[in-house]
Scaffold this motif. Structure first.
Motif, short mmCIF file in Angstrom:
data_model
loop_
_atom_site.label_atom_id
_atom_site.label_comp_id
_atom_site.label_asym_id
_atom_site.label_seq_id
_atom_site.Cartn_x
_atom_site.Cartn_y
_atom_site.Cartn_z
N SER B 11 9.62 14.71 0.49
CA SER B 11 9.13 15.26 1.26
C SER B 11 9.10 15.85 2.27
N ASP B 12 7.24 15.33 1.78
CA ASP B 12 6.51 16.01 3.02
C ASP B 12 6.12 15.10 4.11
N ILE B 13 6.76 13.53 3.86
CA ILE B 13 6.82 12.23 4.74
C ILE B 13 8.74 12.33 5.14
N GLU B 14 8.55 11.84 6.58
CA GLU B 14 9.59 11.74 6.64
C GLU B 14 9.95 9.86 6.87
N ASP B 15 11.10 9.95 6.21
CA ASP B 15 12.02 8.52 5.61
C ASP B 15 11.29 8.10 6.50
N GLY B 16 10.62 6.48 6.22
CA GLY B 16 10.63 5.81 7.40
C GLY B 16 9.30 5.49 7.87
N ASP B 17 8.65 6.80 7.71
CA ASP B 17 6.78 6.88 9.13
C ASP B 17 5.55 6.64 7.48
N ALA B 18 4.60 7.40 7.74
CA ALA B 18 3.55 7.30 7.08
C ALA B 18 2.70 8.42 7.40
N ARG B 19 1.53 8.78 6.70
CA ARG B 19 0.95 9.65 6.48
C ARG B 19 -0.49 9.46 6.26
N GLY B 20 -0.83 10.33 6.76
CA GLY B 20 -2.47 9.90 5.79
C GLY B 20 -3.10 11.08 5.21
N PHE B 21 -3.89 11.19 4.48
CA PHE B 21 -4.33 12.33 3.31
C PHE B 21 -6.12 11.78 2.94
N ASP B 22 -6.81 12.73 2.71
CA ASP B 22 -8.09 12.89 2.69
C ASP B 22 -8.12 13.71 1.38
N PRO B 23 -7.74 12.32 0.46
CA PRO B 23 -8.15 13.56 -1.01
C PRO B 23 -9.46 13.50 -1.17
N HIS B 24 -10.36 12.99 -0.88
CA HIS B 24 -11.44 13.69 -1.66
C HIS B 24 -12.23 14.04 -0.46
N GLN B 25 -11.93 14.63 0.45
CA GLN B 25 -12.10 15.92 1.51
C GLN B 25 -13.55 15.14 2.20
N GLN B 26 -13.59 13.48 2.85
CA GLN B 26 -14.34 13.21 3.29
C GLN B 26 -14.17 13.47 5.10
N GLY B 27 -13.48 14.12 5.22
CA GLY B 27 -13.09 14.79 6.66
C GLY B 27 -12.19 13.77 7.98
N ILE B 34 2.52 4.97 3.20
CA ILE B 34 5.04 4.83 3.87
C ILE B 34 5.58 5.32 2.84
N ARG B 35 7.14 5.84 3.70
CA ARG B 35 7.75 6.60 3.35
C ARG B 35 8.89 5.49 3.09
N GLN B 36 9.44 4.33 2.76
CA GLN B 36 10.90 4.37 2.15
C GLN B 36 11.83 4.66 1.07
N HIS B 37 12.27 5.91 1.71
CA HIS B 37 13.52 6.27 0.24
C HIS B 37 12.98 6.95 -0.18
N ARG B 38 12.69 6.29 -1.93
CA ARG B 38 12.00 7.06 -2.72
C ARG B 38 10.93 6.40 -2.98
N GLN B 39 10.81 4.80 -1.86
CA GLN B 39 9.38 3.79 -2.50
C GLN B 39 8.70 4.47 -1.72
#
Ligand code: FES
Ligand SMILES: [Fe+2]
Lengths: 310, 120
Positions: B11-27, B34-39
């Motif tokens: 739910s943190d990604i709007e359906d149909g849209d995308a979101r960027g992440f920095d899981p390794h704290q690279q700055g 990209i989220r498409q429904h539950r995919q």
């Protein structure tokens, strides 16, 4: 050929609203902004024009789908306009438009316009510095670090094309339009200056495979390095994605800071470019990290050593 | 990195849209989802454009898609990519593709980045 520099760049884009907002946040003055596009001007009237990519009035896109649809060069007088029409008319279609401008393709297929320049004379002091040994740049009691200043780009500076044959592309601008080579990256291409300006370059050609033909970036001149750093910082704080810089180039000496854009080209902030005339001898070197900048920084969050020691 | 890393909730990604992440704290956002429904579909935030490999693709935080949300775009020189295959469809890198990253959505809708070799 008395071509004075770039008057305008016309883009056909996917997301008009995003581009309108982007160019406004970049600092240009928005005019006639709507869902159909807008014109975003610098202090001297030079501009970037945004239209939807399906706008029927736009010249056709390149086969690569590049978003730049027209590059409009300003000329000093009607005689120059006539001379360009005659020269280009020798081997290609030259269209005369209702506004008095002319339109034709260059040898790579980029659509060019030529018009009596819209560039208005401006008179605004540059950013001034004080240095021992020289006259003060700023009068007594005038401060240099004012975070609240309004920054509006002064003039459209240059555009950089990806071209499939930089030798042929260069020949067209030199032999047909009288551009001069300011400097050259041997492995990429030339920095080109038309005869009606002293600016190091208004056009830079980068040789690429044909499928890459399009635009690397365009930029406007700002009032100096502090303005550039502050404008870029504000832009980054708005969430825009820095690509390269801030730094200072070697060829042209201009300060730079590049960002990604919703037009699908890089957009640069630029300040303090070298001026040259025909007595200048072009330099040449292979482009490399070392050859392209004297330094390159990354903006970090504000910070202070130690804090308050009391 | 050989353990799954939790990126967000669906739910943190709007359906149909995308979101960027920095899981390794690279700055900077090193990947986007990209989220498409539950995919969910994950790619490395690195354009394959030759000479510019690795370029971050958004023009603003989380703006990785075109207006219609039908393609991934690179805001550096306008390359367009198929959302599902990651293949470049138009622009400077025809025939090349984005690097797909293995993701997992659990029953509760939490989105995880899986270790790179878990794809096989
Ligand atoms: S870096 Fe992505 S299109 Fe050039
Ligand atoms: Fe530049």
């Amino acid at each position: 050929m008395n071509i004075t520099g770039l008057d305008s760049l016309v883009f056909g884009v996917d997301d008009v609203e995003a581009c309108n907002q982007y160019l406004t946040d970049y600092g240009l003055i928005p005019n006639n902004v709507s869902a159909a596009g807008g014109t975003f001007t610098a202090l001297d009237g030079t501009s970037v024009v945004i239209r939807h990519r399906d706008d029927p009035e736009l010249p056709p896109a390149l086969p690569t789908g590049a978003s730049l649809r027209k590059t409009i060069h300003g000329v000093a007088d009607q005689a120059t306009l006539n001379a360009i029409a005659e020269e280009l008319g020798k081997d290609r279609d030259v269209r005369r438009l209702a506004d008095g401008s002319i339109e034709a393709e260059d040898d790579m297929g980029f659509t060019l316009g030529f018009q009596l320049s819209c560039r208005q004379p401006i008179s605004i002091p540059a950013e001034k510095v004080n240095a021992p040994g020289d006259e003060p740049g700023r009068p007594v009691n005038v401060i240099g670090a004012d975070e609240s200043i309004t920054i509006v780009p002064r003039t459209l500076s240059h555009v950089v094309y990806f071209v499939p044959d930089s030798k042929k592309a260069e020949q067209f601008y030199i032999e047909r339009l009288g551009f001069r080579v300011a400097d050259r990256f041997t492995n990429l291409g030339p920095f080109l200056r038309p005869q009606g300006t002293l600016d190091h370059h208004t056009l830079f050609l980068v040789d690429t495979p044909p499928e890459m033909q399009g635009v690397e970036h365009f930029t406007f001149h700002l009032g100096g390095p502090t303005e550039l750093l502050l404008a870029g910082k504000r832009f980054q704080e708005k969430g825009y994605e820095s690509f390269w810089g801030p730094g200072r180039h070697i060829y042209g000496s201009n300060w730079f800071w590049y960002f990604n854009s919703p037009m699908g080209v890089h957009v640069e902030f630029d300040a303090d470019m070298d001026l040259h005339d025909d007595s200048w001898t072009a330099r040449e070197i292979d482009a490399s990290a070392d050859a392209s900048q004297i330094f390159n920084f990354t903006l970090v969050d504000k910070w202070m050593p130690g804090g308050d020691p009391h | 990195m050989n353990r799954p890393i939790r990126l967000c909730h669906l739910s943190d990604i709007e359906d149909g849209d995308a979101r960027g992440f920095d899981p390794h704290q690279q700055g900077h956002d090193s990947l986007f989802v990209i989220r498409q429904h539950r995919q969910v579909i994950g790619y490395r935030n690195a354009c394959p454009h030759k000479g510019y490999e690795g370029t971050s693709m958004a023009w603003r935080k989380d703006r990785f898609l075109n207006k219609a949300h039908s393609r991934v775009i690179c805001a550096a020189h306008g390359a367009q990519f198929d959302i599902n295959s990651g293949e470049c469809l138009l622009g400077p890198c025809p025939g090349q593709s984005l690097d797909r990253l293995p993701l997992l959505v659990n029953e509760q809708g939490d989105v995880y980045l899986l270790p790179a070799d878990s794809e096989k």
